[in-house]
Structure formats: C-alpha cells, structure tokens
Design an enzyme around this catalytic site. Structure first.
Site, PDB file in Angstrom:
ATOM      1  N   ASN A  69      -1.591  -8.036  -6.959  1.00 36.81           N
ATOM      2  CA  ASN A  69      -0.857  -6.768  -7.719  1.00 36.81           C
ATOM      3  C   ASN A  69       0.612  -7.283  -7.813  1.00 36.81           C
ATOM      4  O   ASN A  69       0.971  -8.009  -6.961  1.00 36.81           O
ATOM      5  CB  ASN A  69      -0.912  -5.663  -6.568  1.00 36.81           C
ATOM      6  CG  ASN A  69      -0.705  -5.863  -5.050  1.00 36.81           C
ATOM      7  OD1 ASN A  69      -0.738  -6.892  -4.559  1.00 36.81           O
ATOM      8  ND2 ASN A  69       0.053  -5.103  -4.394  1.00 36.81           N
ATOM      9  N   GLU A  82       4.205  -5.538  -8.485  1.00 37.66           N
ATOM     10  CA  GLU A  82       4.742  -4.093  -8.553  1.00 37.66           C
ATOM     11  C   GLU A  82       6.121  -4.326  -9.447  1.00 37.66           C
ATOM     12  O   GLU A  82       6.581  -5.406  -9.527  1.00 37.66           O
ATOM     13  CB  GLU A  82       5.133  -3.984  -7.072  1.00 37.66           C
ATOM     14  CG  GLU A  82       3.831  -3.685  -6.358  1.00 37.66           C
ATOM     15  CD  GLU A  82       4.104  -3.117  -4.811  1.00 37.66           C
ATOM     16  OE1 GLU A  82       5.156  -2.993  -4.490  1.00 37.66           O
ATOM     17  OE2 GLU A  82       2.930  -2.760  -4.309  1.00 37.66           O
ATOM     18  N   ASN A  83       6.792  -3.090  -9.472  1.00 37.26           N
ATOM     19  CA  ASN A  83       8.176  -3.148 -10.145  1.00 37.26           C
ATOM     20  C   ASN A  83       8.897  -1.947  -9.682  1.00 37.26           C
ATOM     21  O   ASN A  83       8.414  -0.845  -9.117  1.00 37.26           O
ATOM     22  CB  ASN A  83       7.761  -2.740 -11.858  1.00 37.26           C
ATOM     23  CG  ASN A  83       8.779  -3.120 -12.587  1.00 37.26           C
ATOM     24  OD1 ASN A  83       9.778  -2.122 -12.568  1.00 37.26           O
ATOM     25  ND2 ASN A  83       9.112  -4.237 -13.155  1.00 37.26           N
ATOM     26  N   TYR A 106       8.201   2.105 -10.638  1.00 34.61           N
ATOM     27  CA  TYR A 106       6.892   2.026  -9.965  1.00 34.61           C
ATOM     28  C   TYR A 106       5.395   2.074 -10.855  1.00 34.61           C
ATOM     29  O   TYR A 106       4.614   1.171 -10.519  1.00 34.61           O
ATOM     30  CB  TYR A 106       6.578   3.282  -8.794  1.00 34.61           C
ATOM     31  CG  TYR A 106       7.565   3.042  -7.582  1.00 34.61           C
ATOM     32  CD1 TYR A 106       8.299   1.944  -7.531  1.00 34.61           C
ATOM     33  CD2 TYR A 106       7.664   3.957  -6.681  1.00 34.61           C
ATOM     34  CE1 TYR A 106       9.309   1.800  -6.413  1.00 34.61           C
ATOM     35  CE2 TYR A 106       8.354   3.765  -5.461  1.00 34.61           C
ATOM     36  CZ  TYR A 106       9.207   2.843  -5.361  1.00 34.61           C
ATOM     37  OH  TYR A 106       9.970   2.691  -4.356  1.00 34.61           O
ATOM     38  N   CYS A 128      -2.376  -3.184 -10.547  1.00 37.22           N
ATOM     39  CA  CYS A 128      -3.207  -3.739  -9.428  1.00 37.22           C
ATOM     40  C   CYS A 128      -3.612  -4.984  -9.499  1.00 37.22           C
ATOM     41  O   CYS A 128      -4.042  -5.399 -10.618  1.00 37.22           O
ATOM     42  CB  CYS A 128      -4.236  -2.656  -9.296  1.00 37.22           C
ATOM     43  SG  CYS A 128      -3.939  -0.946  -8.850  1.00 37.22           S
ATOM     44  N   GLU A 151      -6.655  -6.053  -9.333  1.00 36.53           N
ATOM     45  CA  GLU A 151      -8.109  -5.942  -9.990  1.00 36.53           C
ATOM     46  C   GLU A 151      -7.874  -6.148 -11.413  1.00 36.53           C
ATOM     47  O   GLU A 151      -8.597  -6.815 -12.319  1.00 36.53           O
ATOM     48  CB  GLU A 151      -8.729  -4.661  -9.743  1.00 36.53           C
ATOM     49  CG  GLU A 151      -9.416  -4.590  -8.357  1.00 36.53           C
ATOM     50  CD  GLU A 151      -8.273  -4.114  -7.422  1.00 36.53           C
ATOM     51  OE1 GLU A 151      -7.090  -3.910  -7.529  1.00 36.53           O
ATOM     52  OE2 GLU A 151      -8.895  -3.149  -6.485  1.00 36.53           O
ATOM     53  N   CYS A 211      -8.803   1.715  -7.071  1.00 37.91           N
ATOM     54  CA  CYS A 211      -8.267   3.024  -7.484  1.00 37.91           C
ATOM     55  C   CYS A 211      -9.099   3.225  -8.874  1.00 37.91           C
ATOM     56  O   CYS A 211      -9.743   2.431  -9.401  1.00 37.91           O
ATOM     57  CB  CYS A 211      -6.629   2.975  -7.824  1.00 37.91           C
ATOM     58  SG  CYS A 211      -6.407   1.890  -9.423  1.00 37.91           S
TER      59      CYS A 211
HETATM   60  N1  THU Z   1      -3.620  -1.873  -5.200  1.00 36.98           N
HETATM   61  C1  THU Z   1      -4.266  -2.858  -5.744  1.00 36.98           C
HETATM   62  O1  THU Z   1      -3.870  -3.820  -6.211  1.00 36.98           O
HETATM   63  N2  THU Z   1      -5.587  -2.645  -5.818  1.00 36.98           N
HETATM   64  C2  THU Z   1      -6.192  -1.741  -5.382  1.00 36.98           C
HETATM   65  O2  THU Z   1      -7.429  -1.474  -5.117  1.00 36.98           O
HETATM   66  C3  THU Z   1      -5.519  -0.541  -4.587  1.00 36.98           C
HETATM   67  C4  THU Z   1      -4.051  -0.465  -4.613  1.00 36.98           C
HETATM   68  C5  THU Z   1      -2.018  -2.135  -5.031  1.00 36.98           C
HETATM   69  C6  THU Z   1      -1.137  -1.315  -6.020  1.00 36.98           C
HETATM   70  C7  THU Z   1       0.244  -1.201  -5.259  1.00 36.98           C
HETATM   71  O3  THU Z   1       0.944  -2.565  -5.488  1.00 36.98           O
HETATM   72  C8  THU Z   1      -0.438  -1.286  -3.658  1.00 36.98           C
HETATM   73  O4  THU Z   1      -1.531  -1.795  -3.693  1.00 36.98           O
HETATM   74  C9  THU Z   1      -0.233  -0.170  -3.062  1.00 36.98           C
HETATM   75  O5  THU Z   1      -0.795   0.881  -3.499  1.00 36.98           O
END
Ligand code: THU
Length: 164
Positions: free
Chosen positions: A61, A63-64, A67, A72, A74, A111
């Site tokens: 994952n 992030e930024n 947000y 993610c 995946e 998600c």
């Molecule tokens: N996140 C994922 O990378 N995959 C998931 O299946 C669920 C959530 C990440 C998104 C964000 O960077 C962090 O987890 C918290 O939600």
C-alpha cells in the site's frame, strides 16, 4: 417473488497446512508489506501475484497526505502485473498484513475497489484467480475465485453499447 441464496465457500487454515507454492506466495506478500508507505494509517499491506509464467509481482500500500490519492497493495500489484504482462493470466494473489498500531489483526478482506479490480481480471482471463489472505497469527483464508468475494460484480458484459 422468489428468495434466492448465494453460497460462498472458502478454506480457513493455518499457514503450515497450505501447499508449498502457496506458502511461498504468502512469504512474498510478507516481504512486500515491508515496502509499504503507510505513515498515515500505520497499517502495512503486502500483495503478491503469481502469474502463469511463474513470475511473482509484488506490491504494497502506498499512501498520500491527500488520503484518497493512495492505493491499496492489491491494486498496486495487480496493475503492475497487468502493465508488465498484459497477456499472462493470473493464478493466485496472496495478501499479508502487519501493524504495530492495532492489536490482534485478524484476516483482512480486500476492500470493495480491490475486489472489483481482481474480479475484472478474472472475468477478462476467463479463469479463476485464487485469493489467499494471511494475518500475523498465520491464519489463512483461501477463496478459490474472486467471484465468491464479489457476487453481483459489475462487469463489462452488463454494458451494451448502441450499434455505431
Ligand atoms: N489497505 C490495503 O492496502 N489493502 C486492503 O485490503 C485493505 C486496506 C490499505 C489502504 C491504506 O493504506 C491502509 O491499508 C489502511 O486502510
């Protein structure tokens, strides 16, 4: 009027019980979460995608501070696989999570947006993609197809274009 039911089957196991190939893919996902950029959530996620040519593509994952601009693990891995090997089918995706900020993280489920992306690749390649979800206690959950994680998915065949 008729009530209809959908049955979803999945396997719940300990990491040691799954095949060597699956354990290796989980190990790849575990290495991948170490590359996560997650300063805002503190939630590290790694994903590894096994392709039919034997290649494993990993993502984490990202992030930024704005947000919604983050992505993610995946989707990072799947889009990378799709961009690098557009014609090679995906066999399996493994996802592993880790966080010091939360206690006892159970198996997390991808998600909705990630399921939609997985489901489209599954639909496109006309072959099931196995999904392996792994958490720090080494509990794993395996779904043999994305379809079982996203019944009633929105697919391109539902869109009928007007003839031009
Ligand atoms: N996140 C994922 O990378 N995959 C998931 O299946 C669920 C959530 C990440 C998104 C964000 O960077 C962090 O987890 C918290 O939600």
């Amino acid at each position: 009027m008729e009530e209809k039911k959908i049955e979803i089957s999945f396997i719940s196991a300990h990491l040691s019980e799954i095949s060597d190939e699956e354990q290796q893919l989980v190990a790849n996902a575990k290495s991948a979460f170490k590359t996560a950029y997650a300063p805002y959530s503190g939630f590290l996620v790694g994903a590894s995608v096994l392709l039919e040519n034997g290649e494993v593509i990993c993502g984490s994952n990202q992030e930024n501070v704005a947000y919604p601009s983050g992505l993610c693990a995946e989707r990072v891995a799947l889009f990378y696989a799709g961009a690098k090997y557009p014609k090679i089918k995906i066999k399996t995706i493994a996802v592993s999570v880790f966080s010091k900020s939360y206690q006892e993280i159970d198996v997390i489920s991808p998600c909705g947006a990630c399921r939609q992306v997985m489901a489209e690749y599954e639909d496109k390649q006309e072959q099931s993609i196995k999904v392996i979800l792994h958490c720090p206690s080494d509990k794993v959950l395996i779904a043999n197809a994305v379809e079982s994680l996203l019944p009633f998915m929105f697919k391109s065949s539902l869109l009928k274009k007007y003839k031009q």
